[in-house]
Design a protein around this motif. Structure first.
Motif, PDB file in Angstrom:
ATOM      1  N   ASP A  43      21.044  50.339  32.140  1.00 45.11           N
ATOM      2  CA  ASP A  43      22.388  49.789  32.329  1.00 45.11           C
ATOM      3  C   ASP A  43      23.351  50.708  31.585  1.00 45.11           C
ATOM      4  N   THR A  44      24.091  51.522  32.312  1.00 44.61           N
ATOM      5  CA  THR A  44      24.972  52.518  31.686  1.00 44.61           C
ATOM      6  C   THR A  44      26.341  51.953  31.322  1.00 44.61           C
ATOM      7  N   SER A  45      26.545  50.647  31.495  1.00 42.11           N
ATOM      8  CA  SER A  45      27.872  50.069  31.286  1.00 42.11           C
ATOM      9  C   SER A  45      28.101  49.510  29.888  1.00 42.11           C
ATOM     10  N   VAL A  46      27.109  49.554  29.019  1.00 43.19           N
ATOM     11  CA  VAL A  46      27.273  49.014  27.674  1.00 43.19           C
ATOM     12  C   VAL A  46      28.218  49.927  26.890  1.00 43.19           C
ATOM     13  N   LEU A  47      29.250  49.361  26.311  1.00 41.85           N
ATOM     14  CA  LEU A  47      30.281  50.137  25.638  1.00 41.85           C
ATOM     15  C   LEU A  47      29.841  50.487  24.220  1.00 41.85           C
ATOM     16  N   VAL A  48      28.993  51.495  24.120  1.00 38.55           N
ATOM     17  CA  VAL A  48      28.552  52.037  22.834  1.00 38.55           C
ATOM     18  C   VAL A  48      28.525  53.557  22.962  1.00 38.55           C
ATOM     19  N   PRO A  49      28.653  54.281  21.868  1.00 37.86           N
ATOM     20  CA  PRO A  49      28.681  55.729  21.938  1.00 37.86           C
ATOM     21  C   PRO A  49      27.321  56.406  21.991  1.00 37.86           C
ATOM     22  N   VAL A  50      26.234  55.644  21.711  1.00 39.11           N
ATOM     23  CA  VAL A  50      24.900  56.241  21.644  1.00 39.11           C
ATOM     24  C   VAL A  50      23.916  55.429  22.477  1.00 39.11           C
ATOM     25  N   TYR A  51      23.172  56.116  23.319  1.00 39.84           N
ATOM     26  CA  TYR A  51      22.087  55.505  24.094  1.00 39.84           C
ATOM     27  C   TYR A  51      20.764  56.149  23.702  1.00 39.84           C
ATOM     28  N   ASP A  52      19.716  55.345  23.631  1.00 41.40           N
ATOM     29  CA  ASP A  52      18.357  55.818  23.379  1.00 41.40           C
ATOM     30  C   ASP A  52      17.508  55.318  24.542  1.00 41.40           C
ATOM     31  N   ILE A  53      17.005  56.256  25.379  1.00 39.57           N
ATOM     32  CA  ILE A  53      16.289  55.882  26.605  1.00 39.57           C
ATOM     33  C   ILE A  53      15.001  56.690  26.740  1.00 39.57           C
ATOM     34  N   ASP A  54      14.109  56.235  27.598  1.00 40.22           N
ATOM     35  CA  ASP A  54      12.820  56.885  27.797  1.00 40.22           C
ATOM     36  C   ASP A  54      12.987  58.255  28.439  1.00 40.22           C
ATOM     37  N   GLY A  55      12.405  59.273  27.807  1.00 39.19           N
ATOM     38  CA  GLY A  55      12.544  60.638  28.303  1.00 39.19           C
ATOM     39  C   GLY A  55      11.777  60.917  29.572  1.00 39.19           C
ATOM     40  N   PHE A  56      10.637  60.263  29.767  1.00 35.93           N
ATOM     41  CA  PHE A  56       9.843  60.471  30.966  1.00 35.93           C
ATOM     42  C   PHE A  56      10.420  59.724  32.162  1.00 35.93           C
ATOM     43  N   GLU A  57      10.901  58.504  31.918  1.00 32.29           N
ATOM     44  CA  GLU A  57      11.299  57.620  33.009  1.00 32.29           C
ATOM     45  C   GLU A  57      12.705  57.873  33.533  1.00 32.29           C
ATOM     46  N   ASN A  58      13.487  58.658  32.829  1.00 30.41           N
ATOM     47  CA  ASN A  58      14.875  58.902  33.231  1.00 30.41           C
ATOM     48  C   ASN A  58      15.115  60.384  33.463  1.00 30.41           C
ATOM     49  N   GLY A  59      15.833  60.670  34.537  1.00 30.43           N
ATOM     50  CA  GLY A  59      16.099  62.044  34.902  1.00 30.43           C
ATOM     51  C   GLY A  59      17.414  62.553  34.355  1.00 30.43           C
ATOM     52  N   ALA A  60      17.680  63.822  34.642  1.00 30.20           N
ATOM     53  CA  ALA A  60      18.916  64.456  34.189  1.00 30.20           C
ATOM     54  C   ALA A  60      20.145  63.746  34.742  1.00 30.20           C
ATOM     55  N   ASP A  61      20.005  63.084  35.892  1.00 29.43           N
ATOM     56  CA  ASP A  61      21.154  62.400  36.484  1.00 29.43           C
ATOM     57  C   ASP A  61      21.636  61.252  35.607  1.00 29.43           C
ATOM     58  N   VAL A  62      20.700  60.530  34.991  1.00 27.32           N
ATOM     59  CA  VAL A  62      21.078  59.419  34.105  1.00 27.32           C
ATOM     60  C   VAL A  62      21.780  59.957  32.862  1.00 27.32           C
ATOM     61  N   VAL A  63      21.221  61.014  32.295  1.00 26.19           N
ATOM     62  CA  VAL A  63      21.826  61.623  31.111  1.00 26.19           C
ATOM     63  C   VAL A  63      23.224  62.135  31.440  1.00 26.19           C
ATOM     64  N   LYS A  64      23.357  62.775  32.584  1.00 25.69           N
ATOM     65  CA  LYS A  64      24.656  63.312  32.994  1.00 25.69           C
ATOM     66  C   LYS A  64      25.676  62.199  33.168  1.00 25.69           C
ATOM     67  N   ARG A  65      25.246  61.078  33.744  1.00 25.16           N
ATOM     68  CA  ARG A  65      26.152  59.946  33.951  1.00 25.16           C
ATOM     69  C   ARG A  65      26.622  59.372  32.610  1.00 25.16           C
ATOM     70  N   LEU A  66      25.707  59.283  31.642  1.00 20.07           N
ATOM     71  CA  LEU A  66      26.087  58.792  30.320  1.00 20.07           C
ATOM     72  C   LEU A  66      27.010  59.785  29.610  1.00 20.07           C
ATOM     73  N   HIS A  67      26.721  61.059  29.748  1.00 17.52           N
ATOM     74  CA  HIS A  67      27.591  62.074  29.154  1.00 17.52           C
ATOM     75  C   HIS A  67      28.994  62.017  29.745  1.00 17.52           C
ATOM     76  N   ALA A  68      29.081  61.750  31.029  1.00 17.76           N
ATOM     77  CA  ALA A  68      30.393  61.701  31.683  1.00 17.76           C
ATOM     78  C   ALA A  68      31.273  60.597  31.094  1.00 17.76           C
ATOM     79  N   ASP A  69      30.646  59.558  30.542  1.00 17.83           N
ATOM     80  CA  ASP A  69      31.388  58.473  29.903  1.00 17.83           C
ATOM     81  C   ASP A  69      31.463  58.635  28.384  1.00 17.83           C
ATOM     82  N   GLY A  70      31.124  59.823  27.896  1.00 13.66           N
ATOM     83  CA  GLY A  70      31.290  60.105  26.478  1.00 13.66           C
ATOM     84  C   GLY A  70      30.139  59.703  25.581  1.00 13.66           C
ATOM     85  N   ARG A  71      29.011  59.305  26.163  1.00 12.85           N
ATOM     86  CA  ARG A  71      27.879  58.903  25.334  1.00 12.85           C
ATOM     87  C   ARG A  71      27.051  60.108  24.877  1.00 12.85           C
ATOM     88  N   LYS A  72      26.436  59.979  23.729  1.00 13.05           N
ATOM     89  CA  LYS A  72      25.355  60.851  23.318  1.00 13.05           C
ATOM     90  C   LYS A  72      24.052  60.153  23.683  1.00 13.05           C
TER      91      LYS A  72
END
Length: 264
Positions: free
Chosen positions: A52-81
């Motif tokens: 769920d990329t909609s949580v308003l926090v600056p930091v996300y910790d997610i599974d490296g195997f289960e998530n692709g670069a697209d998820v990371v890119k989407r979080l980065h686009a909203d300013g998340r680390k």
């Protein structure tokens, strides 16, 4: 706060800048070096289900195997680390690289289905495997790594491990991350914090309040390094006042680590 509605590019830019500041980051694109999370950064930890990329926090910790670069890119686009969760202390029979672990380095179950403690004395065997996992995190664009199970020596692993051997392994893990420009967090391993606080960029802790260990995390906060903390069995009223006083970034999560969270 969740499911924030943004309208227009100006609002999106404002949110991105706010999240970067909350995460303890410079907003300058020329800022050198790896990310250095500071105390006071709210976080989301989700290791199961679609993120769920909609949580308003600056930091996300997610599974490296289960998530692709697209998820990371989407979080980065909203300013998340974004932190890459990988298991470095136990083998997992459900991972794509499971055959890389020879039987000689796998020991007793760590209590989770399909997982076995690793013989952390065998740096020669484990270093190349963990290097590839770090490469995966870097290739997907993650900012940092959460290496799980860094305390095999304190558990019934099936191997006669010592504290010194664990320190050597944990420092190897930190070096692998740093060599790739990734920040790295010390996961639990509370007893070795004094020796390892200089090697790690932040801490991730489970249940320090339940086990009366939160004060042991003070060296990270004193060094202006974030402590991302979660409880499973305590209500917020039982630990949040102490967590805030100590400078921890705390919340309650379900053990499944799905999207639900209740922050302090």
């Amino acid at each position: 706060m969740r499911h924030v509605v943004r309208s227009g590019p100006a609002a999106a830019l404002t949110l991105t800048l706010a999240l970067l500041l909350l995460a303890g980051c410079s907003t300058s694109p020329a800022s050198p070096g790896r990310w250095q999370p500071r105390p006071g950064a709210a976080w989301q930890w989700q290791l199961s289900g679609r993120v769920d990329t909609s949580v308003l926090v600056p930091v996300y910790d997610i599974d490296g195997f289960e998530n692709g670069a697209d998820v990371v890119k989407r979080l980065h686009a909203d300013g998340r680390k974004v932190i890459c969760y990988i298991n470095v202390g136990a083998s997992e029979d459900f991972r794509s690289d499971r055959k890389a672990f020879p039987a000689s380095v796998t020991g007793r179950s760590d209590g989770w289905d399909g997982e076995q403690w690793l013989d952390v004395r065998r740096l020669d065997v484990l270093r190349p495997i963990m290097a590839k996992r770090m490469d995966m995190c870097r290739s997907k664009g993650f900012d940092a790594v959460e290496p799980d199970n860094l305390d095999a020596y304190a558990n019934k692993s099936g191997f006669p491990l010592t504290a010194a051997q664990q320190l050597a392994y944990n420092r190897m893990i930190a070096d692998l991350a740093h060599d790739r420009g990734l920040a790295v967090g010390l996961k639990n391993d509370v007893d070795q914090i004094p020796q390892l606080v200089g090697d790690f960029d932040f801490a991730v802790n489970e249940q320090c309040a339940e086990y009366d260990e939160c004060a042991a995390l003070t060296p990270f906060v004193t060094a202006r390094k974030a402590v991302f903390h979660v409880e499973y069995n305590l209500p917020t009223r039982k630990f949040c006042p102490t967590a805030k006083r100590l400078g921890l970034d705390s919340m309650v999560k379900r053990l499944s680590l799905d999207a639900w969270r209740r922050p302090c």
